[in-house]
Design a protein around this motif. Sequence first.
Motif, PDB file in Angstrom:
ATOM      1  N   LEU A 179      17.672  -7.857   0.257  1.00  0.00           N
ATOM      2  CA  LEU A 179      17.897  -6.281  -0.129  1.00  0.00           C
ATOM      3  C   LEU A 179      16.393  -5.649  -0.042  1.00  0.00           C
ATOM      4  O   LEU A 179      16.066  -4.636   0.333  1.00  0.00           O
ATOM      5  N   ARG A 180      15.819  -6.279  -1.299  1.00  0.00           N
ATOM      6  CA  ARG A 180      14.453  -5.597  -1.661  1.00  0.00           C
ATOM      7  C   ARG A 180      13.375  -5.628  -0.542  1.00  0.00           C
ATOM      8  O   ARG A 180      12.763  -4.889  -0.252  1.00  0.00           O
ATOM      9  N   SER A 181      13.466  -6.624   0.119  1.00  0.00           N
ATOM     10  CA  SER A 181      12.828  -7.088   1.446  1.00  0.00           C
ATOM     11  C   SER A 181      13.041  -6.322   2.527  1.00  0.00           C
ATOM     12  O   SER A 181      12.028  -5.489   3.129  1.00  0.00           O
ATOM     13  N   ILE A 182      14.289  -5.892   2.874  1.00  0.00           N
ATOM     14  CA  ILE A 182      14.827  -4.938   3.879  1.00  0.00           C
ATOM     15  C   ILE A 182      14.189  -3.576   3.680  1.00  0.00           C
ATOM     16  O   ILE A 182      13.537  -2.751   4.307  1.00  0.00           O
ATOM     17  N   ASP A 183      14.584  -3.185   2.134  1.00  0.00           N
ATOM     18  CA  ASP A 183      14.030  -1.748   1.731  1.00  0.00           C
ATOM     19  C   ASP A 183      12.501  -1.692   1.786  1.00  0.00           C
ATOM     20  O   ASP A 183      12.128  -0.506   2.142  1.00  0.00           O
ATOM     21  N   ALA A 184      11.879  -2.831   1.903  1.00  0.00           N
ATOM     22  CA  ALA A 184      10.376  -2.545   1.745  1.00  0.00           C
ATOM     23  C   ALA A 184       9.737  -2.288   3.315  1.00  0.00           C
ATOM     24  O   ALA A 184       8.619  -2.118   3.591  1.00  0.00           O
ATOM     25  N   GLY A 185      10.607  -2.654   4.262  1.00  0.00           N
ATOM     26  CA  GLY A 185      10.324  -2.620   5.479  1.00  0.00           C
ATOM     27  C   GLY A 185      10.078  -3.804   6.386  1.00  0.00           C
ATOM     28  O   GLY A 185       9.369  -4.030   7.530  1.00  0.00           O
ATOM     29  N   VAL A 186      10.379  -5.143   5.738  1.00  0.00           N
ATOM     30  CA  VAL A 186      10.104  -6.530   6.235  1.00  0.00           C
ATOM     31  C   VAL A 186      10.832  -6.589   7.594  1.00  0.00           C
ATOM     32  O   VAL A 186      12.263  -5.946   7.633  1.00  0.00           O
ATOM     33  N   LEU A 187      10.516  -7.145   8.575  1.00  0.00           N
ATOM     34  CA  LEU A 187      11.431  -7.396   9.664  1.00  0.00           C
ATOM     35  C   LEU A 187      11.915  -8.745  10.070  1.00  0.00           C
ATOM     36  O   LEU A 187      12.672  -8.775  10.955  1.00  0.00           O
TER      37      LEU A 187
ATOM     38  N   ILE B   9      21.741  -6.306   6.617  1.00  0.00           N
ATOM     39  CA  ILE B   9      20.868  -6.882   7.769  1.00  0.00           C
ATOM     40  C   ILE B   9      21.362  -6.240   9.189  1.00  0.00           C
ATOM     41  O   ILE B   9      20.191  -5.894  10.002  1.00  0.00           O
ATOM     42  N   LYS B  10      22.678  -6.027   9.340  1.00  0.00           N
ATOM     43  CA  LYS B  10      23.182  -5.580  10.364  1.00  0.00           C
ATOM     44  C   LYS B  10      22.579  -3.899  10.458  1.00  0.00           C
ATOM     45  O   LYS B  10      22.272  -3.521  11.432  1.00  0.00           O
ATOM     46  N   LYS B  11      22.658  -3.288   9.471  1.00  0.00           N
ATOM     47  CA  LYS B  11      22.217  -1.808   9.484  1.00  0.00           C
ATOM     48  C   LYS B  11      20.776  -1.874   9.832  1.00  0.00           C
ATOM     49  O   LYS B  11      20.766  -0.769  10.460  1.00  0.00           O
ATOM     50  N   ALA B  12      20.214  -2.745   9.179  1.00  0.00           N
ATOM     51  CA  ALA B  12      18.663  -2.335   9.172  1.00  0.00           C
ATOM     52  C   ALA B  12      17.893  -2.967  10.543  1.00  0.00           C
ATOM     53  O   ALA B  12      17.102  -2.707  11.050  1.00  0.00           O
ATOM     54  N   ASP B  13      18.941  -3.695  11.293  1.00  0.00           N
ATOM     55  CA  ASP B  13      18.550  -4.338  12.527  1.00  0.00           C
ATOM     56  C   ASP B  13      17.456  -5.220  12.449  1.00  0.00           C
ATOM     57  O   ASP B  13      16.525  -5.155  13.330  1.00  0.00           O
ATOM     58  N   VAL B  14      17.204  -6.005  11.404  1.00  0.00           N
ATOM     59  CA  VAL B  14      16.031  -7.017  11.470  1.00  0.00           C
ATOM     60  C   VAL B  14      16.329  -8.272  11.568  1.00  0.00           C
ATOM     61  O   VAL B  14      17.511  -8.820  12.052  1.00  0.00           O
TER      62      VAL B  14
END
Length: 452
Positions: free
Chosen positions: A268-276, A292-297
Amino acid sequence: MKKHLTVTLLALTISIAASFSFAQEAAAPNRIMFTNVNVFDGVSKSLVKNTNVLVEDNLIAAVGVSIPKPEGAEVIDGGGRTLMPGLIDAHVHMTITESIADLRDNYDWMYWGAVSTIEAEKMLLRGFTSVRDAGGPAMGLQKAIDKGKAVGPRIYPSGPVISQTSGHGEHRHYTEPHPNFEGASPSFFNQHLEFLADGVPEVLRATREALRLGASQIKVMAGGGVSSSVDPLHTVQYLPEELEAAVKAAADWDTYVLVHVYNDEAILRSIDAGVLSIDHAQLMTEVSAKAIKKADVWVVPFFSLLGLDEETVRTALGPHAAPKFLKVQNGARNQMKLLKEYKIEKVAFSTDIIGSPAALTKQNDEFKYRLEAWSSHEVLMQATSKAGELLALSGKLNPYPAGPLGVIKEGAYADILLVDGNPVEDAMIMVDYENNFDLIMKDGVIYKNTLN
């Protein structure tokens, strides 16, 4: 005198004309035409039957049933085999071909280079024509391959991994001073395999240094791991602002960050930081799946660890690392279930095999384990077109920008396998690469051909 000058000029003109003609002849493209093949294009659920594929130099020039044979083209009759894109492994370590402890303490860089070169050729002959290297001094190997000095897959290098002190990229002896302390002398490890960086300024410097060395994307250790001795598996590594610094510095160069993570909080921390690219993630729960689904990473897991029994693990890894490995192993099947349940489509093929040339021979076994959750077609896509999409995130730093990877279509790179059988219906065919891969082409060059 005038007659002599005229003869000289005439001879010079003829010479120039001959040179121009030779140059035109030399510039003619090298053409190879595959006939009588059934094409898996990297995407479609069914094969395009009895078609032809024309390769000119290093690109695919045409795909179709009625392509005329160009004059001078070499013709290869596929005999009804499946023609498909070369495989892509999205998380490898091309230079970690022995145990990390041995590489750190018992071998010099010449040994590293020699063994890595040998293993690179073997990887290509397993059908992997492109890889994303997720940490290590792979730039030199990449250059040697691209210049034709060595044989191996295309390499998208991450350069040295970036880790906090006491993170997953920490392999100092207990009494060894910190490489960033005043007066310390950084080891080969701390110069080429892993950067220790704490705080925003050091993370920025480490990211930019990896980019300077030639990284096509950045690898950050954002959580605990198995092979490192000082960071428990539950740990979350790097503060939000530190991760964001790496992401922003990479974005300024038009590329992205991939992270080593296992648990929800680190994901979650990685996704919030903009990790792809979320790599591994075997300890994820529904919380991470939704994010992961919401951020589409992208998620880049590996499942070959499912083939190891507990006794083998404890013997190989010892009392410290074995319990961590077994915990990750136990989470892998639940991860498969979550990725399917939440219909997460951005899943790329990876193996993350390190430390042993013998283990690397099992790289294709990954197909077998993925079939527990996905269809043969889905697994093939993960190893071709989907992994190709992931590699393309390197943007302007993409080292191979002339065409797409992981697909069979006009304008794509000529990275091609001829496979005996139909892997779209049965991807287990891909496990026995020695007997089932009859032709391997990378960049328009044939490296294996058992058809004749």
